[in-house]
Design a protein around this motif. Sequence first.
Motif, PDB file in Angstrom:
ATOM      1  N   CYS A 120      19.810 -11.037 -14.571  1.00 37.64           N
ATOM      2  CA  CYS A 120      21.048 -10.291 -14.887  1.00 37.64           C
ATOM      3  C   CYS A 120      20.749  -9.081 -15.782  1.00 37.64           C
ATOM      4  N   CYS A 172      30.157  -8.263 -11.898  1.00 38.90           N
ATOM      5  CA  CYS A 172      29.516  -9.381 -12.601  1.00 38.90           C
ATOM      6  C   CYS A 172      28.717  -8.896 -13.803  1.00 38.90           C
ATOM      7  N   ARG A 220      24.093  -3.989  -8.889  1.00 35.40           N
ATOM      8  CA  ARG A 220      25.140  -3.181  -9.526  1.00 35.40           C
ATOM      9  C   ARG A 220      25.194  -1.842  -8.819  1.00 35.40           C
ATOM     10  N   VAL A 280      25.410 -14.126 -15.591  1.00 37.25           N
ATOM     11  CA  VAL A 280      25.775 -15.549 -15.576  1.00 37.25           C
ATOM     12  C   VAL A 280      25.009 -16.293 -16.668  1.00 37.25           C
ATOM     13  N   CYS A 288      19.640  -6.221 -13.080  1.00 34.18           N
ATOM     14  CA  CYS A 288      20.356  -6.629 -11.861  1.00 34.18           C
ATOM     15  C   CYS A 288      20.256  -5.562 -10.767  1.00 34.18           C
ATOM     16  N   CYS A 311      24.933 -10.952  -6.148  1.00 39.67           N
ATOM     17  CA  CYS A 311      23.627 -11.398  -5.623  1.00 39.67           C
ATOM     18  C   CYS A 311      23.808 -12.530  -4.617  1.00 39.67           C
TER      19      CYS A 311
END
Length: 409
Positions: free
Chosen positions: A270, A195, A276, A198, A273, A169
Motif C-alpha cells: 500500500c 483505497c 492509484r 489496508v 501502490c 488491486c
Amino acid sequence: MIEIKNKKDCCGCCMCAGACPKECIKMLTDDEGFVYPHIDDSACVNCHLCEKVCPVINVRDDRNSFQQQGYIVQHRNPEVLRESTAGGAFTAIAEYVIDHGGVIFGVELQTDLYAKPSAAHHIWVDNKADLKKFRNSKYIQSFVGEGTPKQVKSFLEQGKYVCFSGTPCQVEGIKQYLDAKKVDQTNLILVDVVCRAVPSPLIFRKYLEHQEKKNSEHITSVRFRDKHYGYKYSTMNVISDRNNGDYHRGVESDPWLRAFFSNICDRPSCHDCKFRKLHRVSDFTIWDCFHVGRFSKELDNDRGATRMLVHSLKGQQILDAVSEELVEFKVPVQIIVDGAKELNESVAPNEQRETFFIDANTLNGYDLLEKYFPETAKVKLKRMIRMTALNIGIYSVAKKVFVRLTGKY
Ligand SMILES: Cc1cc2nc3c(=O)[nH]c(=O)nc-3n(C[C@H](O)[C@H](O)[C@H](O)COP(=O)(O)OP(=O)(O)OC[C@H]3O[C@@H](n4cnc5c(N)ncnc54)[C@H](O)[C@@H]3O)c2cc1C
Ligand code: SF4
Ligand code: SF4
Ligand code: SF4
C-alpha cells in the motif's frame, strides 16, 4: 513461477493461488499478519500462469474510448443510507445486478472476529437481503481466497451477471485472472473503492484484545464507519455482550482508527501502490464525499454521499437504470477528483512501523495499543471538543471552518 523478493511487490490478492493448475500455491500469513503466496516447487510445472494473473507484475492502462463521467450520489432508502459507509452507491449497483439474476462478490465481516487469516473475507450473495453484509467499509485487509476467482469464472461461464467489488488491486487481479483464463466478461461488472491502504488483520485481533481487556467485555461485532453522530463524524462502533452497542469513538480517540490513519500497520504494497490512477479497469470507482455542500444543498444533510467515477458504457447504462433509487448530481471529472489524494498518491509508512510490528509479536493487544495509542490528556481534550461541538449543534459548521483553514477533510 512467482517469486516475492520484496513484500511491496505482492498485494495479497490470491489470484496466483486461484490460477495455478497444479494447486501448488498456498497463501500463508507472515509475522505482520498479511498473506503471501508460498509455492511447492516439487509440484510446479513452470507454466507461468501465476505470473500472468498477477496484477502487480502486469500493471495495466485501461483507458478506453468511453468518456469518463463523475457523479455524487445518495441512496434514497434511509436504511441503506444509514448502514452504508457513504451514500450507498454500491447497494444501488448491486441491486440492479440481483434484479437481473446475478451474483455479487463483496466483503463480509465474519461472526468470529478472531478468524484467521482475516476477520474480513470475500463471499458472494444472490439476494438483496444479504447485501447488508457488504455495506460499510471493513478497514482491514479482506482475504479473497483461491476459490473466489474460480467461482467468479464459473458464474460467468453459466451466463450469469457477476458484480465483483473490492480494493483496486483485488479488482485488477480478478480482471487479470479472467483475461488469462479467456473468460467472456460481457456480464461482468467491476466496482472498486478509492483505497488509502489496508491494515493488518493481526493488529485488528490485537485491537479486539485491547478493547476486551480494557472494558471487561466480549466483542460480538464492530462497524468501522458508523453514522451515530452523523456522516461527518463517522465513528468506530463496537458491539459487545455488555455495552448495547454503545461505543462510538472517532479517529481522535479510538485506537483502531488511530492506528489505521497513522499508517503504522498497513500492508507494505500500500505504500507503493500500483493501482492509484484515474483510469481504471473497473466500471465504477466509489469513494467518500465529505464536502458535498460544495455541489448540492439537497445532499448536504450529514447522512452520507458517494463520489463516483463511471469508467465504461456498461457502467453508465447501469447508473441510468438505477437513477430512481438515487439522488444524483453530475460533476465534471476534474472537479470531482479534486482533493482525492488517495486516488493518486500512496501514503508514507509511519516511521515507527517496524518497531510496532516487532512489539506486536511480543506484547498482548492491551499493552501494545496502550504503548502506541494511549488515551492521553490531549486525546481526551480532542474528544471533548468534538462532543461539545456535536452537543451544541455546531459540529458541521466547525468542521467546514476547519476544512477551509487546513485543507484537510
Ligand atoms: C480498505 C478501504 C480503504 C478506503 N479508503 C478510502 C479513502 O482513503 N478515501 C475515500 O474517500 N474512500 C475510501 N474508501 C471507500 C469508502 O470507505 C466507501 O467504501 C465508499 O465511499 C463507498 O461507500 P458506499 O456507501 O457507496 O458503499 P458501501 O455500502 O459502504 O460499500 C462498501 C463496499 O466496499 C467493499 N468493501 C468493504 N470492505 C472492504 C475491504 N476490506 N476490502 C475490499 N472491499 C471492501 C464492499 O464489498 C462494498 O462493495 C475505502 C474503503 C476501504 C474498504
Ligand atoms: S508456474 Fe504454473 S504450476 Fe508453477 S506455481 Fe505458477 S501457476 Fe503453479
Ligand atoms: S497474484 Fe496477487 S497474491 Fe499472487 S503474487 Fe501477485 S499480488 Fe501477490
Ligand atoms: S492501497 Fe493499493 S495495494 Fe493497498 S490494498 Fe489498496 S489498492 Fe491494494
